[in-house]
Design a protein around this motif. Structure first.
Motif, PDB file in Angstrom:
ATOM      1  N   ALA A 220      -9.662  -1.974  -6.511  1.00  0.00           N
ATOM      2  CA  ALA A 220      -9.641  -2.727  -4.792  1.00  0.00           C
ATOM      3  C   ALA A 220      -7.701  -3.667  -5.385  1.00  0.00           C
ATOM      4  O   ALA A 220      -7.632  -3.614  -5.033  1.00  0.00           O
ATOM      5  CB  ALA A 220     -10.652  -3.293  -5.027  1.00  0.00           C
ATOM      6  N   ALA A 221      -8.432  -4.411  -7.254  1.00  0.00           N
ATOM      7  CA  ALA A 221      -7.287  -5.052  -7.259  1.00  0.00           C
ATOM      8  C   ALA A 221      -6.113  -4.566  -7.392  1.00  0.00           C
ATOM      9  O   ALA A 221      -5.500  -4.908  -7.148  1.00  0.00           O
ATOM     10  CB  ALA A 221      -7.552  -5.600  -8.492  1.00  0.00           C
ATOM     11  N   ALA A 222      -6.119  -3.333  -7.977  1.00  0.00           N
ATOM     12  CA  ALA A 222      -4.761  -2.230  -8.531  1.00  0.00           C
ATOM     13  C   ALA A 222      -3.749  -2.187  -6.868  1.00  0.00           C
ATOM     14  O   ALA A 222      -2.648  -1.826  -6.772  1.00  0.00           O
ATOM     15  CB  ALA A 222      -4.690  -0.897  -9.085  1.00  0.00           C
ATOM     16  N   PHE A 223      -5.617  -1.723  -5.651  1.00  0.00           N
ATOM     17  CA  PHE A 223      -5.022  -1.996  -4.773  1.00  0.00           C
ATOM     18  C   PHE A 223      -3.583  -2.888  -4.159  1.00  0.00           C
ATOM     19  O   PHE A 223      -3.281  -2.389  -3.485  1.00  0.00           O
ATOM     20  CB  PHE A 223      -5.758  -1.316  -3.883  1.00  0.00           C
ATOM     21  N   HIS A 236       4.287   2.380  -6.681  1.00  0.00           N
ATOM     22  CA  HIS A 236       2.612   3.313  -7.566  1.00  0.00           C
ATOM     23  C   HIS A 236       2.634   4.296  -8.273  1.00  0.00           C
ATOM     24  O   HIS A 236       2.307   4.877  -6.916  1.00  0.00           O
ATOM     25  CB  HIS A 236       1.518   2.612  -6.423  1.00  0.00           C
ATOM     26  N   CYS A 237       2.817   4.849  -8.613  1.00  0.00           N
ATOM     27  CA  CYS A 237       2.886   5.681  -9.066  1.00  0.00           C
ATOM     28  C   CYS A 237       1.613   6.504  -9.171  1.00  0.00           C
ATOM     29  O   CYS A 237       1.278   8.108  -8.862  1.00  0.00           O
ATOM     30  CB  CYS A 237       2.994   6.506 -10.414  1.00  0.00           C
ATOM     31  N   GLY A 238       0.606   5.640  -9.846  1.00  0.00           N
ATOM     32  CA  GLY A 238      -0.993   6.611  -9.872  1.00  0.00           C
ATOM     33  C   GLY A 238      -1.547   6.461  -8.191  1.00  0.00           C
ATOM     34  O   GLY A 238      -3.404   6.573  -8.447  1.00  0.00           O
ATOM     35  N   ALA A 239      -1.107   5.853  -7.472  1.00  0.00           N
ATOM     36  CA  ALA A 239      -1.657   5.156  -5.963  1.00  0.00           C
ATOM     37  C   ALA A 239      -2.496   6.547  -5.378  1.00  0.00           C
ATOM     38  O   ALA A 239      -3.892   6.265  -5.657  1.00  0.00           O
ATOM     39  CB  ALA A 239      -0.458   4.429  -5.016  1.00  0.00           C
ATOM     40  N   ARG A 267     -10.148  -4.528   3.872  1.00  0.00           N
ATOM     41  CA  ARG A 267      -9.636  -6.017   2.891  1.00  0.00           C
ATOM     42  C   ARG A 267      -8.291  -4.920   1.869  1.00  0.00           C
ATOM     43  O   ARG A 267      -7.281  -5.484   1.120  1.00  0.00           O
ATOM     44  CB  ARG A 267     -10.647  -6.708   2.371  1.00  0.00           C
ATOM     45  N   VAL A 268      -8.529  -3.442   1.580  1.00  0.00           N
ATOM     46  CA  VAL A 268      -7.894  -2.884   0.401  1.00  0.00           C
ATOM     47  C   VAL A 268      -7.214  -1.355   1.158  1.00  0.00           C
ATOM     48  O   VAL A 268      -5.965  -1.559   0.853  1.00  0.00           O
ATOM     49  CB  VAL A 268      -9.486  -3.063  -0.588  1.00  0.00           C
ATOM     50  N   LEU A 269      -7.773  -0.933   2.286  1.00  0.00           N
ATOM     51  CA  LEU A 269      -7.634   0.514   2.104  1.00  0.00           C
ATOM     52  C   LEU A 269      -6.546   0.175   3.312  1.00  0.00           C
ATOM     53  O   LEU A 269      -5.152   0.730   3.389  1.00  0.00           O
ATOM     54  CB  LEU A 269      -8.877   1.510   2.441  1.00  0.00           C
ATOM     55  N   LEU A 270      -6.728  -0.376   4.030  1.00  0.00           N
ATOM     56  CA  LEU A 270      -5.863  -0.422   5.766  1.00  0.00           C
ATOM     57  C   LEU A 270      -4.478  -1.238   5.172  1.00  0.00           C
ATOM     58  O   LEU A 270      -3.979  -0.606   6.068  1.00  0.00           O
ATOM     59  CB  LEU A 270      -6.792  -1.443   6.581  1.00  0.00           C
ATOM     60  N   PRO A 271      -4.563  -2.021   4.986  1.00  0.00           N
ATOM     61  CA  PRO A 271      -3.225  -3.015   4.273  1.00  0.00           C
ATOM     62  C   PRO A 271      -2.743  -1.898   3.425  1.00  0.00           C
ATOM     63  O   PRO A 271      -0.827  -2.026   3.482  1.00  0.00           O
ATOM     64  CB  PRO A 271      -3.624  -4.205   3.428  1.00  0.00           C
ATOM     65  N   LEU A 272      -3.209  -0.591   2.840  1.00  0.00           N
ATOM     66  CA  LEU A 272      -1.576  -0.390   2.407  1.00  0.00           C
ATOM     67  C   LEU A 272      -0.501   0.948   3.231  1.00  0.00           C
ATOM     68  O   LEU A 272       0.026   1.801   2.871  1.00  0.00           O
ATOM     69  CB  LEU A 272      -2.751   1.436   1.727  1.00  0.00           C
ATOM     70  N   THR A 280       3.918   8.254   0.056  1.00  0.00           N
ATOM     71  CA  THR A 280       3.157   9.456  -1.557  1.00  0.00           C
ATOM     72  C   THR A 280       2.002   9.003  -1.222  1.00  0.00           C
ATOM     73  O   THR A 280       1.889  10.054  -2.611  1.00  0.00           O
ATOM     74  CB  THR A 280       4.319   8.332  -2.607  1.00  0.00           C
ATOM     75  N   TYR A 281       1.712   8.574  -0.745  1.00  0.00           N
ATOM     76  CA  TYR A 281      -0.574   8.791  -1.306  1.00  0.00           C
ATOM     77  C   TYR A 281      -0.968   8.407   0.314  1.00  0.00           C
ATOM     78  O   TYR A 281      -1.767   8.486   0.507  1.00  0.00           O
ATOM     79  CB  TYR A 281      -0.685   7.675  -1.740  1.00  0.00           C
TER      80      TYR A 281
END
Length: 463
Positions: A220-223, A236-239, A267-272, A280-281
């Motif tokens: 989650a912190a990475a996202f 972010h290549c690993g997303a 808070r984590v997935l939708l903002p992506l 890319t993801y």
């Protein structure tokens, strides 16, 4: 006769007591207080196996990392190290095949060797960041790691160690620092390394149940960094790989969902969805979101609202992906839910129908080919009356002045479909549209006449 009888009944001399060989006797050879019974000797401690010592020495000889770009490195040394790594891999796999746990000292040496070879600072991007209007962002450049001949075998060793070890052994040798270092490696630009990392990290998540919460927080912190802190041009290549792991995790969530899991979605997935590199993801992200909606359909309202809030303005490729995601969400909605979300969803899709981008316009028109969408849109007269006027306006506009012939053909097909499913409503909407257009033209003519009179008056006053 009497003498013979006496010889027969004469008692035998006492013989020595036969030693017991029962399990109880063997277990009682050593007293509870640690002392030994008379006549017994304590076995010496087992001596270390020579094979384990040889394997440990071989593992330790692989701790030196080769960059494959340094001119001072000798090719013979690199080949010799790869041969040793292959031998170590064979030994680990042999132990796993025999279902024998690895020795503690071997595990320590393996973890140290894996860290020495894998945990490294990522090099700067091999390709510069593209400008905001870069034409090549649909196919991001791929940079392969030059040291992959060694990294590949090291990842195979790590995979074999995780597969051959039980949860208790892994807990004793894999700590949080190791897990965090593994997560940082997802920034590698080499897709082969990210694919191996995905498998390793997922297997560790499956076995380390006590560290699952920590691993979810780390992802989650990475996202969050990608969504809020990373520069717009940074990708972010690993997303995609991390989201694939998250999809498997979300699929295993129990119903009803915990509040922690709902917050992860909101808070984590939708903002992506808002990032520039969402294409890319997006496939993995959409899968995670749909899993949440399947488990708890009430989350569809928040999901649709957030997607529409961050709708792109100039990114046509992202618009196509979001239309596909909305279509998949609609397929999961019940009629009552669709009635609540019909207007915002269909208004956005209708605007996309009249987009100047032929890809966006065609993808929005093809939504009407979805049987579930067509069923929900025409099931209730009230819903149809609320959503059809926007589509009628876009359809008529496309037929009159869209530049793409292909879009005009698809638009004509959609118009024919709408006239079949709701002929009276379509005719009424078309008549209302014509009335509004004539009124707008009359108002524009009045404004033009007024401006001409003002210009004439100003010219006369200037003379």
């Amino acid at each position: 006769m009497g003498a013979a009888a006496a010889e027969v009944v004469a008692p035998r001399p006492p013989s020595a007591k036969r030693k017991s060989t029962t399990l109880k006797f063997l277990f009682e050879l050593e007293k509870p207080d640690g002392g030994l019974l008379p006549g017994t000797a304590k076995l010496p401690p087992p001596s270390p196996e020579p094979e384990a010592d040889s394997l440990i020495d071989k593992i330790a000889s692989c701790n030196r990392a080769f960059t494959f770009v340094d001119a001072a490195e000798r090719e013979e040394e690199r080949d010799a190290k790869r041969d040793r790594l292959v031998e170590v891999l064979g030994a680990v796999r042999s132990s796993g095949g025999k279902r024998q746990p690895l020795d503690h000292r071997v595990m320590v040496a393996l973890v140290e060797m894996v860290g020495a070879n894998l945990f490294r600072a990522m090099p700067p991007p091999a390709y510069p960041a593209l400008p905001p209007d870069g034409a090549d962002e649909e196919a991001p450049a791929v940079a392969l790691a030059p040291s992959w001949p060694h990294l590949q075998v090291v990842y195979d060793i790590l995979l074999s160690v995780v597969a051959a070890s039980d949860a208790r052994t892994l807990r004793n040798h894999v700590d949080r620092a190791f897990l965090s270092a593994l997560l940082a490696l997802f920034a590698s630009e080499d897709p082969r390394e990210r694919d191996r990392l995905k498998t390793v990290y997922h297997q560790l998540y499956s076995k380390l149940t006590c560290e699952r919460a920590f691993m979810r927080r780390s992802m989650a912190a990475a996202f969050l960094r990608l969504a809020y802190e990373a520069p717009a041009a940074e990708r972010h290549c690993g997303a995609a790989e991390l989201l694939e792991i998250c999809g498997s995790i979300v699929n295993g969530f129990a119903v009803p969902l915990k509040e922690e899991h709902r917050m992860f979605l909101a808070r984590v997935l939708l903002p992506l969805h808002r990032t520039r590199w969402a294409h890319t993801y997006h496939r993995q992200l959409a899968y995670c979101v749909l899993q949440f909606v399947r488990k708890e359909p009430g989350l569809a309202d928040a999901v649709v609202t957030d997607i529409l809030r961050h709708w792109p303005v100039t990114n046509c490729q992202k618009e196509v992906l979001l239309i596909e995601e909305l279509e998949e969400i609609v397929e999961l909605l019940e009629p009552v839910q669709f009635q609540r979300l019909a207007v915002p969803i269909c208004s956005r899709i209708a605007r996309c129908v009249s987009s100047y981008s032929s890809q966006v316009a065609e993808r929005a028109l093809y939504v009407w080919n979805n049987e579930r969408f067509l069923e929900l849109a025409t099931a209730s007269p009230d819903v149809a009356e609320r959503i059809l006027p926007a589509f009628v306006a876009s359809v008529e506009s496309n037929l009159e002045r869209h530049w793409s012939k292909c879009v005009q053909q698809v638009t004509a097909s959609v118009k024919s479909l709408l006239e079949q499913v709701a002929p009276d409503l379509y005719a009424r909407c078309a008549a209302d549209l014509a009335t509004r257009r004539s009124e707008a033209e009359a108002a524009a003519a009045v404004r033009d006449a007024r401006w001409r009179r003002l210009e004439a008056a100003a010219a006369a006053a200037a003379k």
